[in-house]
Design a protein around this motif. Structure first.
Motif, short mmCIF file in Angstrom:
data_model
loop_
_atom_site.label_atom_id
_atom_site.label_comp_id
_atom_site.label_asym_id
_atom_site.label_seq_id
_atom_site.Cartn_x
_atom_site.Cartn_y
_atom_site.Cartn_z
N ASN A 56 34.61 25.99 -8.84
CA ASN A 56 34.14 24.73 -9.43
C ASN A 56 32.76 24.81 -10.14
OD1 ASN A 56 36.38 23.41 -8.80
ND2 ASN A 56 35.56 23.07 -6.68
N TYR A 57 32.43 24.12 -11.26
CA TYR A 57 31.01 24.22 -11.74
C TYR A 57 30.05 23.57 -10.76
CZ TYR A 57 27.04 23.46 -14.52
OH TYR A 57 25.71 23.09 -14.99
N PHE A 58 29.04 24.31 -10.44
CA PHE A 58 27.97 23.83 -9.72
C PHE A 58 26.62 24.40 -10.34
CE2 PHE A 58 25.01 23.07 -6.42
CZ PHE A 58 25.12 21.82 -5.75
N PRO A 59 25.87 23.43 -10.97
CA PRO A 59 24.58 23.77 -11.63
C PRO A 59 23.37 24.84 -10.93
CG PRO A 59 24.53 21.58 -11.01
CD PRO A 59 25.71 22.08 -10.73
N ALA A 60 23.59 25.02 -9.59
CA ALA A 60 22.68 25.84 -8.93
C ALA A 60 22.91 27.38 -9.19
CB ALA A 60 22.52 25.55 -7.40
N TRP A 61 24.07 27.55 -9.49
CA TRP A 61 24.46 29.09 -9.57
C TRP A 61 23.83 29.40 -11.15
CZ3 TRP A 61 27.39 32.47 -6.93
CH2 TRP A 61 28.18 31.99 -5.98
N CYS A 62 23.45 30.81 -10.73
CA CYS A 62 22.92 31.54 -12.06
C CYS A 62 23.44 32.81 -12.54
CB CYS A 62 21.39 31.85 -11.78
SG CYS A 62 20.19 30.56 -11.46
N ALA A 63 23.50 32.88 -13.88
CA ALA A 63 24.44 34.30 -14.41
C ALA A 63 23.41 35.24 -14.94
CB ALA A 63 25.59 33.68 -15.18
N TYR A 64 23.57 36.59 -14.80
CA TYR A 64 22.83 37.41 -15.52
C TYR A 64 23.54 38.49 -16.12
CZ TYR A 64 19.28 35.19 -12.57
OH TYR A 64 18.60 34.12 -11.93
N HIS A 65 23.28 39.07 -17.12
CA HIS A 65 23.78 40.40 -17.90
C HIS A 65 22.64 40.95 -18.26
CE1 HIS A 65 25.21 42.10 -21.65
NE2 HIS A 65 26.12 42.47 -20.92
N ASP A 66 22.61 42.22 -17.78
CA ASP A 66 21.65 43.38 -18.16
C ASP A 66 20.17 42.64 -17.78
OD1 ASP A 66 23.35 45.22 -19.12
OD2 ASP A 66 23.13 44.73 -21.10
N GLY A 67 20.05 42.05 -16.71
CA GLY A 67 18.80 41.30 -16.15
C GLY A 67 18.31 40.13 -17.03
N ARG A 68 19.10 39.67 -17.85
CA ARG A 68 18.70 38.49 -18.77
C ARG A 68 19.62 37.44 -18.17
NH1 ARG A 68 19.10 39.95 -24.77
NH2 ARG A 68 20.99 40.27 -23.93
N GLN A 69 19.06 36.03 -17.98
CA GLN A 69 19.70 34.93 -17.67
C GLN A 69 20.86 34.52 -18.64
OE1 GLN A 69 17.70 32.26 -15.80
NE2 GLN A 69 19.43 30.97 -15.09
N ILE A 70 21.94 34.16 -18.61
CA ILE A 70 22.93 33.40 -19.65
C ILE A 70 23.20 32.22 -19.00
CG2 ILE A 70 23.82 35.73 -20.55
CD1 ILE A 70 26.14 35.13 -18.85
N GLU A 71 23.37 31.11 -19.89
CA GLU A 71 23.72 29.81 -19.50
C GLU A 71 25.17 29.68 -19.10
OE1 GLU A 71 24.07 25.52 -21.87
OE2 GLU A 71 23.30 27.12 -22.85
N LEU A 72 25.18 28.83 -17.96
CA LEU A 72 26.51 28.50 -17.42
C LEU A 72 26.81 27.17 -17.77
CD1 LEU A 72 26.11 30.02 -13.75
CD2 LEU A 72 27.55 30.82 -15.54
#
Length: 128
Positions: A56-72
């Protein structure tokens, strides 16, 4: 329909895609590292493709690729993101722990319990 009992029933969608991760091209799986951290392991990806996770989508989660945040993003109620690169790599998902708020809540609970205990154990005065 898999099962039914009176008003209750369990259905199965026959065209469902198995797995944790849905992609247009390539493959993926979710590796759980803990309650607040997960890794999405992707292979044979194409940059710009939509990757949808079976969670389930929940906006508090954060995603990172190679140390940079990507938008969920929300994809019909499921967590999704745009593949940031070609090839095979890992996306790290993290949920904020709110450590300071947890400590504050526990201290507040302890102080409240102590005050209630002291009020309850205080000698009762009789009315004149």
């Amino acid at each position: 329909q898999l099962w039914s009992d009176g008003f209750w029933a369990i259905y199965e969608y026959g065209k469902a895609i198995p797995g944790d991760v849905m992609t247009k091209q390539g493959q993926g799986r979710i590796a759980v590292r803990g309650y607040f951290e997960q890794d999405v392991q992707l292979s044979d990806m194409r940059r710009g493709d939509l990757v949808t996770l079976r969670m389930n989508y929940f906006p508090a989660w954060c995603a990172y690729h190679d140390g940079r945040q990507i938008e969920l993003m929300d994809n019909e109620g499921l967590m999704a993101f745009v593949a940031p690169a070609d090839g095979s790599y890992t996306i790290s998902l993290r949920y904020p722990r709110y450590t300071s708020l947890t400590i504050l809540a526990l201290v507040t609970l302890a102080v409240s319990a102590l005050l209630l205990y002291r009020l309850d154990s205080a000698p009762k005065r009789s009315r004149p």
